[in-house]
Design a protein around this motif. Sequence first.
Motif, short mmCIF file in Angstrom:
data_model
loop_
_atom_site.label_atom_id
_atom_site.label_comp_id
_atom_site.label_asym_id
_atom_site.label_seq_id
_atom_site.Cartn_x
_atom_site.Cartn_y
_atom_site.Cartn_z
N LYS A 105 0.84 -1.21 0.00
CA LYS A 105 0.00 0.00 0.00
C LYS A 105 0.87 1.25 0.00
O LYS A 105 0.62 2.20 -0.73
CB LYS A 105 -0.92 0.02 1.22
CG LYS A 105 -2.15 -0.81 1.08
CD LYS A 105 -3.03 -0.61 2.31
CE LYS A 105 -4.26 -1.48 2.27
NZ LYS A 105 -5.08 -1.33 3.47
N ASN A 106 1.89 1.25 0.83
CA ASN A 106 2.79 2.38 0.93
C ASN A 106 3.52 2.61 -0.39
O ASN A 106 3.68 3.75 -0.84
CB ASN A 106 3.79 2.18 2.07
CG ASN A 106 4.51 3.44 2.44
OD1 ASN A 106 3.90 4.44 2.78
ND2 ASN A 106 5.84 3.39 2.36
N GLU A 107 3.97 1.54 -1.03
CA GLU A 107 4.66 1.65 -2.31
C GLU A 107 3.72 2.21 -3.38
O GLU A 107 4.11 3.02 -4.21
CB GLU A 107 5.24 0.31 -2.73
CG GLU A 107 6.42 -0.14 -1.90
CD GLU A 107 7.59 0.82 -1.96
OE1 GLU A 107 8.13 1.06 -3.06
OE2 GLU A 107 7.97 1.36 -0.90
N ALA A 108 2.47 1.75 -3.36
CA ALA A 108 1.48 2.23 -4.34
C ALA A 108 1.22 3.71 -4.17
O ALA A 108 1.07 4.46 -5.15
CB ALA A 108 0.19 1.43 -4.21
N LEU A 109 1.18 4.18 -2.93
CA LEU A 109 0.96 5.60 -2.67
C LEU A 109 2.11 6.46 -3.18
O LEU A 109 1.92 7.59 -3.60
CB LEU A 109 0.75 5.85 -1.17
CG LEU A 109 -0.56 5.34 -0.59
CD1 LEU A 109 -0.56 5.48 0.93
CD2 LEU A 109 -1.75 6.08 -1.20
N LYS A 110 3.31 5.92 -3.15
CA LYS A 110 4.48 6.66 -3.63
C LYS A 110 4.42 6.92 -5.13
O LYS A 110 4.99 7.88 -5.61
CB LYS A 110 5.77 5.87 -3.32
CG LYS A 110 6.16 5.84 -1.87
CD LYS A 110 7.44 5.03 -1.72
CE LYS A 110 7.86 4.86 -0.30
NZ LYS A 110 9.08 4.02 -0.19
N THR A 111 3.75 6.03 -5.86
CA THR A 111 3.72 6.14 -7.32
C THR A 111 2.55 6.99 -7.81
O THR A 111 2.43 7.23 -9.00
CB THR A 111 3.65 4.77 -7.98
OG1 THR A 111 2.45 4.09 -7.57
CG2 THR A 111 4.86 3.93 -7.64
N GLN A 112 1.72 7.44 -6.92
CA GLN A 112 0.55 8.26 -7.33
C GLN A 112 0.92 9.69 -7.53
O GLN A 112 1.79 10.24 -6.99
CB GLN A 112 -0.56 8.17 -6.29
CG GLN A 112 -1.20 6.81 -6.25
CD GLN A 112 -2.35 6.75 -5.26
OE1 GLN A 112 -2.63 7.68 -4.52
NE2 GLN A 112 -3.02 5.62 -5.24
#
Length: 112
Positions: A105-112
Motif C-alpha cells: 500500500k505504501n509503495e502504491a501511494l508513492k507512485t501516485q
Amino acid sequence: MKILLVCAGGFSTTMMMESMKKVVKESKSLDEKDYPMEAIGVDKLERYINDYDVILVGPQLSHKYDFIKGEADKVNKPTVLLTSDIYGSMDGATVMKQALVAYRKNEALKTQ
C-alpha cells in the motif's frame, strides 16, 4: 522488504520474528533473502527506523503507537500495530501478510 519488529524490550518480538521467518522459509513463493528482519526494543527505534521498509509494533506498545507511527510517517515507513490475538498466538503467517499489505500500500501511494 526489510521488516522491523518493535516491542518494549525486543524479547517477545524475537519469538514473533522467528515464527515469521519460519513462514517465509517454508513458503514456495517467498525467498528468505528478500525478507531480512530484526526485533528491537522501542528505545532503539530512532537508530533503526531508516534502515527498514515496514515497522511492526507489538500490542504491548499500543499506548505508544501514535508516537511510533508519527516517527515512521516522518520517514515514509508504513506501520502495523499487531493485535493481542495474533501476537499471543505467534501467528507468523498473518503478521507476514499484514507486513506485505502495509508495504505494498505504501509503495502504491508513492507512485501516485
